[in-house]
Scaffold this motif. Structure first.
Motif, PDB file in Angstrom:
ATOM      1  N   UNK A   1     131.276  82.114  26.158  1.00  0.00           N
ATOM      2  CA  UNK A   1     129.666  82.217  25.979  1.00  0.00           C
ATOM      3  C   UNK A   1     128.867  82.299  26.503  1.00  0.00           C
ATOM      4  N   UNK A   2     127.675  82.812  26.840  1.00  0.00           N
ATOM      5  CA  UNK A   2     126.480  81.723  27.633  1.00  0.00           C
ATOM      6  C   UNK A   2     126.116  81.264  27.340  1.00  0.00           C
ATOM      7  N   UNK A   3     125.825  80.033  27.764  1.00  0.00           N
ATOM      8  CA  UNK A   3     124.918  78.599  26.868  1.00  0.00           C
ATOM      9  C   UNK A   3     123.833  78.607  26.761  1.00  0.00           C
ATOM     10  N   UNK A   4     122.754  79.821  27.513  1.00  0.00           N
ATOM     11  CA  UNK A   4     121.506  79.743  27.754  1.00  0.00           C
ATOM     12  C   UNK A   4     121.172  80.652  26.900  1.00  0.00           C
ATOM     13  N   UNK A   5     122.144  81.507  26.593  1.00  0.00           N
ATOM     14  CA  UNK A   5     122.195  82.824  25.629  1.00  0.00           C
ATOM     15  C   UNK A   5     121.784  81.556  24.136  1.00  0.00           C
ATOM     16  N   UNK A   6     122.931  80.984  23.936  1.00  0.00           N
ATOM     17  CA  UNK A   6     122.937  80.090  22.642  1.00  0.00           C
ATOM     18  C   UNK A   6     122.055  79.202  22.217  1.00  0.00           C
ATOM     19  N   UNK A   7     121.353  78.769  22.727  1.00  0.00           N
ATOM     20  CA  UNK A   7     120.442  77.955  23.215  1.00  0.00           C
ATOM     21  C   UNK A   7     119.084  78.768  22.833  1.00  0.00           C
ATOM     22  N   UNK A   8     118.943  79.815  23.651  1.00  0.00           N
ATOM     23  CA  UNK A   8     117.402  80.316  23.388  1.00  0.00           C
ATOM     24  C   UNK A   8     117.573  81.198  22.057  1.00  0.00           C
ATOM     25  N   UNK A   9     119.151  81.621  21.144  1.00  0.00           N
ATOM     26  CA  UNK A   9     119.043  82.297  19.812  1.00  0.00           C
ATOM     27  C   UNK A   9     118.886  81.541  19.055  1.00  0.00           C
ATOM     28  N   UNK A  10     119.080  79.260  19.175  1.00  0.00           N
ATOM     29  CA  UNK A  10     119.070  78.900  18.199  1.00  0.00           C
ATOM     30  C   UNK A  10     116.751  78.545  17.799  1.00  0.00           C
ATOM     31  N   UNK A  11     116.792  78.573  19.167  1.00  0.00           N
ATOM     32  CA  UNK A  11     115.069  78.291  19.634  1.00  0.00           C
ATOM     33  C   UNK A  11     114.642  78.767  18.855  1.00  0.00           C
ATOM     34  N   UNK A  12     114.980  80.334  18.935  1.00  0.00           N
ATOM     35  CA  UNK A  12     114.339  81.588  18.088  1.00  0.00           C
ATOM     36  C   UNK A  12     114.380  81.205  16.730  1.00  0.00           C
ATOM     37  N   UNK A  13     115.533  80.779  16.067  1.00  0.00           N
ATOM     38  CA  UNK A  13     115.707  80.799  14.094  1.00  0.00           C
ATOM     39  C   UNK A  13     115.027  79.416  14.032  1.00  0.00           C
ATOM     40  N   UNK A  14     114.077  79.355  13.346  1.00  0.00           N
ATOM     41  CA  UNK A  14     113.994  78.080  12.852  1.00  0.00           C
ATOM     42  C   UNK A  14     115.074  78.763  11.144  1.00  0.00           C
ATOM     43  N   UNK A  15     115.203  77.692  10.365  1.00  0.00           N
ATOM     44  CA  UNK A  15     115.833  77.639   9.232  1.00  0.00           C
ATOM     45  C   UNK A  15     116.968  78.777   9.205  1.00  0.00           C
ATOM     46  N   UNK A  16     117.777  79.017  10.871  1.00  0.00           N
ATOM     47  CA  UNK A  16     118.710  79.508  10.818  1.00  0.00           C
ATOM     48  C   UNK A  16     118.579  81.687  10.266  1.00  0.00           C
ATOM     49  N   UNK A  17     117.519  81.321  10.439  1.00  0.00           N
ATOM     50  CA  UNK A  17     117.118  83.316  10.382  1.00  0.00           C
ATOM     51  C   UNK A  17     116.025  83.494  11.932  1.00  0.00           C
ATOM     52  N   UNK A  18     116.068  84.558  12.489  1.00  0.00           N
ATOM     53  CA  UNK A  18     115.694  84.818  13.540  1.00  0.00           C
ATOM     54  C   UNK A  18     115.175  86.581  12.667  1.00  0.00           C
ATOM     55  N   UNK A  19     114.106  87.150  13.640  1.00  0.00           N
ATOM     56  CA  UNK A  19     113.187  88.243  13.773  1.00  0.00           C
ATOM     57  C   UNK A  19     114.036  89.591  14.780  1.00  0.00           C
ATOM     58  N   UNK A  20     114.500  89.963  13.900  1.00  0.00           N
ATOM     59  CA  UNK A  20     115.130  91.616  14.582  1.00  0.00           C
ATOM     60  C   UNK A  20     113.939  91.810  15.648  1.00  0.00           C
ATOM     61  N   UNK A  21     112.589  91.084  15.753  1.00  0.00           N
ATOM     62  CA  UNK A  21     112.096  91.694  16.742  1.00  0.00           C
ATOM     63  C   UNK A  21     112.752  90.754  17.543  1.00  0.00           C
ATOM     64  N   UNK A  22     112.612  89.684  17.342  1.00  0.00           N
ATOM     65  CA  UNK A  22     112.721  87.952  18.447  1.00  0.00           C
ATOM     66  C   UNK A  22     114.044  88.170  19.011  1.00  0.00           C
TER      67      UNK A  22
END
Length: 56
Positions: A1-22
């Motif tokens: 897995x791409x570490x940059x992608x994982x980090x970007x997803x985690x940064x974009x998902x406060x409280x372990x929730x990410x919007x569909x748009x994001x």
């Protein structure tokens, strides 16, 4: 897995929730499908919310 992608997803998902748009923005930014984003979010225990397309 791409570490940059994982980090970007985690940064974009406060409280372990990410919007569909994001999630869509990240799929375009990293050149992967929405399905791949969804699978990765599941693996990371992150819920996709406010779905606009009925994909998640």
């Amino acid at each position: 897995m791409d570490k940059a992608l994982i980090e970007a997803i985690r940064e974009a998902s406060p409280e372990n929730r990410i919007s569909c748009t994001k999630a869509r923005e990240l799929s375009e930014r990293f050149g992967i499908t929405l399905s791949e984003i969804g699978s990765l979010a599941n693996e990371l225990k992150i819920k996709i919310v406010e779905c606009e397309l009925g994909c998640f």
